[in-house]
Design an enzyme around this catalytic site. Structure first.
Site, PDB file in Angstrom:
ATOM      1  N   PHE A   1     -23.750 -15.989 -18.835  1.00 29.36           N
ATOM      2  CA  PHE A   1     -23.379 -15.594 -17.481  1.00 29.36           C
ATOM      3  C   PHE A   1     -22.244 -14.589 -17.559  1.00 29.36           C
ATOM      4  O   PHE A   1     -21.203 -14.867 -18.140  1.00 29.36           O
ATOM      5  CB  PHE A   1     -22.977 -16.796 -16.631  1.00 29.36           C
ATOM      6  CG  PHE A   1     -23.001 -16.480 -15.165  1.00 29.36           C
ATOM      7  CD1 PHE A   1     -24.184 -16.562 -14.442  1.00 29.36           C
ATOM      8  CD2 PHE A   1     -21.848 -16.062 -14.517  1.00 29.36           C
ATOM      9  CE1 PHE A   1     -24.225 -16.236 -13.096  1.00 29.36           C
ATOM     10  CE2 PHE A   1     -21.878 -15.729 -13.162  1.00 29.36           C
ATOM     11  CZ  PHE A   1     -23.063 -15.824 -12.452  1.00 29.36           C
ATOM     12  N   GLU A  21     -29.976  -1.866  -9.354  1.00 32.93           N
ATOM     13  CA  GLU A  21     -29.597  -3.276  -9.517  1.00 32.93           C
ATOM     14  C   GLU A  21     -28.479  -3.417 -10.544  1.00 32.93           C
ATOM     15  O   GLU A  21     -28.358  -2.593 -11.456  1.00 32.93           O
ATOM     16  CB  GLU A  21     -30.810  -4.089  -9.984  1.00 32.93           C
ATOM     17  CG  GLU A  21     -31.455  -4.940  -8.917  1.00 32.93           C
ATOM     18  CD  GLU A  21     -30.607  -6.122  -8.456  1.00 32.93           C
ATOM     19  OE1 GLU A  21     -29.379  -6.163  -8.678  1.00 32.93           O
ATOM     20  OE2 GLU A  21     -31.195  -7.037  -7.848  1.00 32.93           O
ATOM     21  N   ASP A  22     -27.707  -4.467 -10.413  1.00 28.30           N
ATOM     22  CA  ASP A  22     -26.688  -4.770 -11.404  1.00 28.30           C
ATOM     23  C   ASP A  22     -27.298  -5.482 -12.612  1.00 28.30           C
ATOM     24  O   ASP A  22     -27.040  -5.124 -13.751  1.00 28.30           O
ATOM     25  CB  ASP A  22     -25.550  -5.609 -10.795  1.00 28.30           C
ATOM     26  CG  ASP A  22     -26.053  -6.815 -10.005  1.00 28.30           C
ATOM     27  OD1 ASP A  22     -27.283  -7.019  -9.900  1.00 28.30           O
ATOM     28  OD2 ASP A  22     -25.203  -7.559  -9.476  1.00 28.30           O
ATOM     29  N   LYS A  82     -24.369  -7.405  -3.398  1.00 28.36           N
ATOM     30  CA  LYS A  82     -23.181  -6.604  -3.461  1.00 28.36           C
ATOM     31  C   LYS A  82     -22.944  -6.103  -4.873  1.00 28.36           C
ATOM     32  O   LYS A  82     -22.225  -5.128  -5.107  1.00 28.36           O
ATOM     33  CB  LYS A  82     -21.956  -7.449  -3.064  1.00 28.36           C
ATOM     34  CG  LYS A  82     -22.056  -8.093  -1.714  1.00 28.36           C
ATOM     35  CD  LYS A  82     -20.842  -9.039  -1.523  1.00 28.36           C
ATOM     36  CE  LYS A  82     -20.984  -9.912  -0.333  1.00 28.36           C
ATOM     37  NZ  LYS A  82     -19.990 -11.005  -0.310  1.00 28.36           N
ATOM     38  N   ASP A 140     -32.343 -10.999 -14.013  1.00 30.17           N
ATOM     39  CA  ASP A 140     -32.273 -12.300 -14.671  1.00 30.17           C
ATOM     40  C   ASP A 140     -33.688 -12.879 -14.681  1.00 30.17           C
ATOM     41  O   ASP A 140     -34.505 -12.461 -15.497  1.00 30.17           O
ATOM     42  CB  ASP A 140     -31.255 -13.133 -13.874  1.00 30.17           C
ATOM     43  CG  ASP A 140     -30.884 -14.436 -14.530  1.00 30.17           C
ATOM     44  OD1 ASP A 140     -30.727 -14.467 -15.751  1.00 30.17           O
ATOM     45  OD2 ASP A 140     -30.732 -15.441 -13.812  1.00 30.17           O
ATOM     46  N   ARG A 191     -15.342  -9.518  -9.435  1.00 25.99           N
ATOM     47  CA  ARG A 191     -16.068  -8.255  -9.231  1.00 25.99           C
ATOM     48  C   ARG A 191     -15.233  -7.045  -9.613  1.00 25.99           C
ATOM     49  O   ARG A 191     -15.735  -5.995  -9.961  1.00 25.99           O
ATOM     50  CB  ARG A 191     -16.466  -8.094  -7.754  1.00 25.99           C
ATOM     51  CG  ARG A 191     -17.527  -9.046  -7.266  1.00 25.99           C
ATOM     52  CD  ARG A 191     -18.054  -8.569  -5.917  1.00 25.99           C
ATOM     53  NE  ARG A 191     -18.776  -9.597  -5.188  1.00 25.99           N
ATOM     54  CZ  ARG A 191     -20.054  -9.904  -5.366  1.00 25.99           C
ATOM     55  NH1 ARG A 191     -20.749  -9.281  -6.285  1.00 25.99           N
ATOM     56  NH2 ARG A 191     -20.632 -10.842  -4.646  1.00 25.99           N
TER      57      ARG A 191
HETATM   58  P1  IMP Z   1     -32.920 -12.959 -10.457  1.00 28.76           P
HETATM   59  O1  IMP Z   1     -33.750 -13.074  -9.192  1.00 28.76           O
HETATM   60  O2  IMP Z   1     -32.901 -14.260 -11.215  1.00 28.76           O
HETATM   61  O3  IMP Z   1     -33.318 -11.828 -11.347  1.00 28.76           O
HETATM   62  O4  IMP Z   1     -31.445 -12.806  -9.950  1.00 28.76           O
HETATM   63  C1  IMP Z   1     -30.770 -11.640 -10.013  1.00 28.76           C
HETATM   64  C2  IMP Z   1     -29.454 -11.782  -9.289  1.00 28.76           C
HETATM   65  O5  IMP Z   1     -28.742 -12.962  -9.719  1.00 28.76           O
HETATM   66  C3  IMP Z   1     -28.587 -10.621  -9.683  1.00 28.76           C
HETATM   67  O6  IMP Z   1     -28.790  -9.521  -8.834  1.00 28.76           O
HETATM   68  C4  IMP Z   1     -27.201 -11.221  -9.607  1.00 28.76           C
HETATM   69  O7  IMP Z   1     -26.735 -11.145  -8.274  1.00 28.76           O
HETATM   70  C5  IMP Z   1     -27.398 -12.666  -9.989  1.00 28.76           C
HETATM   71  N1  IMP Z   1     -27.120 -12.899 -11.416  1.00 28.76           N
HETATM   72  C6  IMP Z   1     -28.008 -13.163 -12.399  1.00 28.76           C
HETATM   73  N2  IMP Z   1     -27.412 -13.310 -13.588  1.00 28.76           N
HETATM   74  C7  IMP Z   1     -26.091 -13.094 -13.356  1.00 28.76           C
HETATM   75  C8  IMP Z   1     -24.932 -13.084 -14.219  1.00 28.76           C
HETATM   76  O8  IMP Z   1     -24.962 -13.295 -15.446  1.00 28.76           O
HETATM   77  N3  IMP Z   1     -23.751 -12.825 -13.596  1.00 28.76           N
HETATM   78  C9  IMP Z   1     -23.625 -12.586 -12.266  1.00 28.76           C
HETATM   79  N4  IMP Z   1     -24.686 -12.574 -11.438  1.00 28.76           N
HETATM   80  C10 IMP Z   1     -25.906 -12.834 -11.975  1.00 28.76           C
HETATM   81 MG    MG Z   2     -27.609  -8.614  -7.428  1.00 27.65          MG
END
Ligand code: IMP
Ligand code: MG
Length: 177
Positions: A151, A98-99, A42, A102, A164
């Site tokens: 975070f 993507e937002d 989302k 990570d 959000r």
């Molecule tokens: P990844 O698979 O570790 O790259 O995870 C990415 C997803 O984790 C993002 O699309 C977010 O939904 C969530 N996420 C990772 N870091 C943060 C953060 O600092 N704040 C909020 N959501 C995060």
């Molecule tokens: Mg996400």
């Protein structure tokens, strides 16, 4: 940690300027084409809605929802598709929206999944990137801001579905993984 303290990392003005810049790049690169923007639910919806209003080219929009097994704040890399695209993407120019990237595990899975459907091209745009935390071999084609390993919440990003709606992107202080 239901009411953590917040510290502004990126103000809404900084975000607005950056999105207008990113939209210029995307509009230029996709000139003469109609890319399908695949928004990852989302968190990316706020970014998507501001991005498309700054684009100078026609676009299509679709949504995917994925969930990674494991806790809400640590990604396992095992991804489940909760909501899939409505149409075929064969021969289309796909831009994943993507937002935040990570570990990169979620996006890495998504990219392989979408590539197996034979799009004409596939690129990634992310508002935020935390390169220090990368595990998977994946880089965005367009990135708004590289941020430190904190975070963050706001502008679509949540912690347990909270925050959000904040217009700025804030560091959630005293956050523990
Ligand atoms: P990844 O698979 O570790 O790259 O995870 C990415 C997803 O984790 C993002 O699309 C977010 O939904 C969530 N996420 C990772 N870091 C943060 C953060 O600092 N704040 C909020 N959501 C995060
Ligand atoms: Mg996400």
């Amino acid at each position: 940690m239901e009411s953590g303290k917040l510290k502004v990392l990126l103000s809404k003005e900084e975000i607005r300027e950056k999105i207008s810049y990113l939209a210029e790049l995307v509009s230029r690169d996709y000139q003469g084409r109609v890319p399908l923007l695949v928004c990852v639910l989302k968190g990316a919806v706020v970014f998507l809605s501001d991005l498309i209003r700054n684009l100078k080219i026609p676009v299509e929009v679709d949504f995917m929802a994925v969930s990674s097994y494991g806790s809400s704040t640590v990604t396992s890399g095992v991804v489940r598709i909760l909501k899939d695209l409505e149409t075929s993407i064969e021969n289309k120019d796909i831009l994943i929206v993507e937002d935040i990237i990570d570990s990169g595990l979620t996006l890495s899975y998504l990219r392989e999944n979408l590539l197996s459907r034979n799009p004409r091209s596939l690129k990634i745009i992310t508002l935020l990137d935390k390169p220090e935390r990368r595990v998977a071999d994946i880089e965005p084609d367009y990135c708004g801001f590289c941020i430190p390993d904190e975070f963050v919440v706001g502008y679509g990003l949540d912690f347990n579905e909270k925050y959000r709606n904040l217009p700025d992107i804030c560091i959630l202080l005293e956050f523990q993984r």
